[in-house]
Design a protein around this motif. Structure first.
Motif, mmCIF file in Angstrom:
data_model
loop_
_atom_site.group_PDB
_atom_site.id
_atom_site.type_symbol
_atom_site.label_atom_id
_atom_site.label_comp_id
_atom_site.label_asym_id
_atom_site.label_seq_id
_atom_site.Cartn_x
_atom_site.Cartn_y
_atom_site.Cartn_z
ATOM 1 N N ALA A 60 0.828 -1.201 0.000
ATOM 2 C CA ALA A 60 0.000 0.000 0.000
ATOM 3 C C ALA A 60 0.868 1.259 0.000
ATOM 4 O O ALA A 60 0.613 2.211 -0.746
ATOM 5 N N SER B 79 -6.843 8.429 -0.903
ATOM 6 C CA SER B 79 -7.131 7.416 0.126
ATOM 7 C C SER B 79 -6.019 7.347 1.166
ATOM 8 O O SER B 79 -4.847 7.639 0.885
ATOM 9 N N SER C 61 -6.823 2.488 3.930
ATOM 10 C CA SER C 61 -7.785 2.223 2.860
ATOM 11 C C SER C 61 -7.119 1.513 1.684
ATOM 12 O O SER C 61 -7.672 0.551 1.126
ATOM 13 N N VAL C 62 -5.923 1.960 1.295
ATOM 14 C CA VAL C 62 -5.206 1.308 0.188
ATOM 15 C C VAL C 62 -4.837 -0.111 0.581
ATOM 16 O O VAL C 62 -4.919 -1.043 -0.235
ATOM 17 N N ARG D 257 -6.479 -2.101 2.535
ATOM 18 C CA ARG D 257 -7.681 -2.940 2.400
ATOM 19 C C ARG D 257 -7.937 -3.290 0.940
ATOM 20 O O ARG D 257 -8.382 -4.408 0.623
ATOM 21 N N SER D 258 -7.673 -2.350 0.040
ATOM 22 C CA SER D 258 -7.850 -2.622 -1.397
ATOM 23 C C SER D 258 -6.913 -3.740 -1.856
ATOM 24 O O SER D 258 -7.316 -4.659 -2.583
ATOM 25 N N ARG E 293 -8.241 -7.008 -0.772
ATOM 26 C CA ARG E 293 -9.389 -7.466 -1.574
ATOM 27 C C ARG E 293 -8.928 -8.077 -2.902
ATOM 28 O O ARG E 293 -9.518 -9.049 -3.369
ATOM 29 N N TRP E 294 -7.880 -7.517 -3.505
ATOM 30 C CA TRP E 294 -7.391 -8.067 -4.785
ATOM 31 C C TRP E 294 -6.866 -9.492 -4.594
ATOM 32 O O TRP E 294 -6.956 -10.309 -5.504
ATOM 33 N N THR F 296 -11.152 -9.118 -6.171
ATOM 34 C CA THR F 296 -11.653 -8.071 -7.064
ATOM 35 C C THR F 296 -10.537 -7.604 -7.994
ATOM 36 O O THR F 296 -9.349 -7.744 -7.683
ATOM 37 N N PRO G 92 -8.273 -4.819 -9.621
ATOM 38 C CA PRO G 92 -7.850 -3.445 -9.319
ATOM 39 C C PRO G 92 -8.398 -2.461 -10.346
ATOM 40 O O PRO G 92 -8.536 -2.808 -11.525
ATOM 41 N N SER G 93 -8.712 -1.268 -9.919
ATOM 42 C CA SER G 93 -9.182 -0.248 -10.856
ATOM 43 C C SER G 93 -8.047 0.124 -11.808
ATOM 44 O O SER G 93 -6.885 -0.225 -11.588
ATOM 45 N N TYR H 28 -5.135 1.901 -10.119
ATOM 46 C CA TYR H 28 -4.275 1.018 -9.345
ATOM 47 C C TYR H 28 -3.498 0.066 -10.262
ATOM 48 O O TYR H 28 -2.365 -0.318 -9.948
#
Length: 456
Positions: A28, A44, A48-49, A51-52, A55-56, A63, A65-66, A69
């Motif tokens: 992160a 963010s 928060s990063v 947690r992203s 999730r990936w 999920t 990544p956008s 990201y």
């Protein structure tokens, strides 16, 4: 995208992170730092990063990544432990793209991401070695020191890297592509030297790689206005392709050389000689795609010379080849020639020995179908021919908007034919500006007199 694919993608991301010894928090922080370096800091928080990232890599519901990201991850994983850019097979970057594909990212987006990182590599002064991958780079260095160590794996990796450079035409400036290609061109020259002891079993494959590398380098030298180097590289490509024993490969060299010659040498005869040689080799070869392209180019040269009957006959042969079965065609991976390209040749043929309205329609259909990044230059060429057709239809104002003079030297020369002959007296201001810019990049005085008369 299946559950299994998602799990593979998530596991790959986790493996990449752990290989670098990063915790979720470290990753992160690395992404936040990269965003700041790019001048686009993240809003963010670190938590928060983090947690992203988790999730990936989720084992149950990962999920994708956008896009933002994805770019940050790509920038991080494109750099190896030593800080060098590495984008080829076996690199962390290549593994990242594979992970994103498993998580559901589409091929077009992944290609855009790769193109962007290739641009970044050339910005930093990197070359083709960045596309080879860490293992191949070591193998190539070893082979240059001891040519007997050339093997199938090394040649395959070099071929993949060359195809990668070829796919970037239209997406990356020619000067940068030339820098990317230079190391493999020099490597081929050294490995094919008479004193090099490359194992005989690998010489034909090395000649194949060399022919492709020299042909691309000859095109790039032409586009960067080094005609002497271009001719020398095409001569080397012809020699290498002739030693392979596959006539269709030498036909491809002749066709590329013919187009370069058409725009850099007075008159049609030098280009016609190369096209005729290409047709002879194509007919002796196994590729119907190469035969179709050779006949199409023969039709254009004949049309420019005013030989309408010959041009139409060559076009008919091109369509016959195009509509033939391509199963087992050995050139499928080497050329993207398609019906859309052939319609462009129909357009330029009609422009010189047919009806201008018909030429305009052919060119419009061709340009509308040439949408891939690799087809950008060809689309610009066809659009410029469409502009010439509009001039003949007494619509020069719209022709100024149609001309594709900005995509490479070939297009600039053709745009000068449009701008210098009939567009500029009537064109709107923006059209005149584009014409002047094209002319400044490729001055009309450098066009051979006979060619200027030949192309209205």
């Amino acid at each position: 995208m299946s559950t299994h694919d998602s799990a593979v993608g998530a596991a790959t991301l986790k493996r990449l992170r752990q290989r670098r010894g990063w915790s979720l928090r470290d990753t992160a922080q690395a992404l936040i730092d990269t965003a700041t370096q790019l001048g686009q800091p993240l809003d963010s928080s670190l938590a928060s990063v983090q947690r992203s990232v988790a999730r990936w890599e989720s084992a149950t519901a990962p999920t994708l990544p956008s896009e933002r990201y994805q770019l940050l991850l790509a920038r991080r994983y494109a750099q190896d432990a030593a800080g060098q850019t590495s984008l080829g097979p076996g690199s962390d970057f290549a593994e990242l793209l594979d992970a994103l594909a498993h998580l559901g990212e589409n091929e077009q987006r992944l290609d855009e991401l790769r193109t962007l990182l290739v641009r970044t590599a050339t910005d930093a002064g990197g070359g083709l070695l960045a596309l080879l991958g860490p293992t191949t780079e070591v193998a190539l260095s070893a082979a240059l020191a001891d040519p007997s160590r050339v093997d199938e794996e090394l040649l395959g990796a070099m071929r993949v890297a060359l195809n990668d450079v070829n796919l970037r035409v239209g997406s990356i400036p020619f000067m940068r592509l030339q820098l990317l290609l230079a190391p493999v061109v020099e490597s081929c020259r050294r490995l094919l030297d008479e004193t090099a002891a490359v194992p005989d079993v690998f010489v034909p494959d090395l000649q194949t790689v060399a022919a492709q590398a020299y042909t691309l380098a000859g095109r790039f030298a032409f586009e960067t206005r080094d005609d002497q180097a271009s001719q020398s590289l095409y001569a080397a490509a012809t020699t290498a392709a002739g030693a392979i024993g596959a006539p269709w490969r030498r036909a491809m060299v002749h066709m590329s050389h013919a187009l370069v010659t058409l725009y850099s040498t007075p008159g049609l005869d030098p280009a016609k000689a190369l096209v005729d040689a290409a047709v002879r080799d194509a007919r002796a070869g196994e590729s119907v795609t190469v035969r179709a392209r050779a006949h199409a180019l023969q039709a254009e040269i004949a049309a420019r010379a005013g030989a309408g009957k010959h041009a139409k006959a060559a076009l008919a042969l091109a369509w016959y080849d195009m509509e033939s079965s391509r199963d087992g065609d050995p050139a499928t991976a080497s050329t993207s020639f398609s019906p859309a390209h052939l319609r462009g040749f129909e357009g330029v043929t009609s422009l010189y020995v047919g009806d201008a309205s018909e030429a305009h329609d052919y060119c419009a259909r061709s340009a509308a179908s040439l949408v891939a990044p690799r087809e950008r230059v060809q689309r610009a060429i066809v659009s410029t021919d469409q502009a010439l057709a509009r001039i003949r239809l007494d619509d020069p104002r719209s022709a100024a908007r149609c001309s594709g003079g900005g995509a490479g030297r070939t297009c600039q020369v053709r745009a000068c034919w449009v701008a210098g002959r009939r567009v500029s007296p009537w064109a709107c201001r923006s059209g005149r500006v584009r014409a002047r810019r094209a002319a400044s990049r490729w001055p009309a005085r450098r066009l051979a007199p006979r060619n200027r008369r030949a192309y209205p």
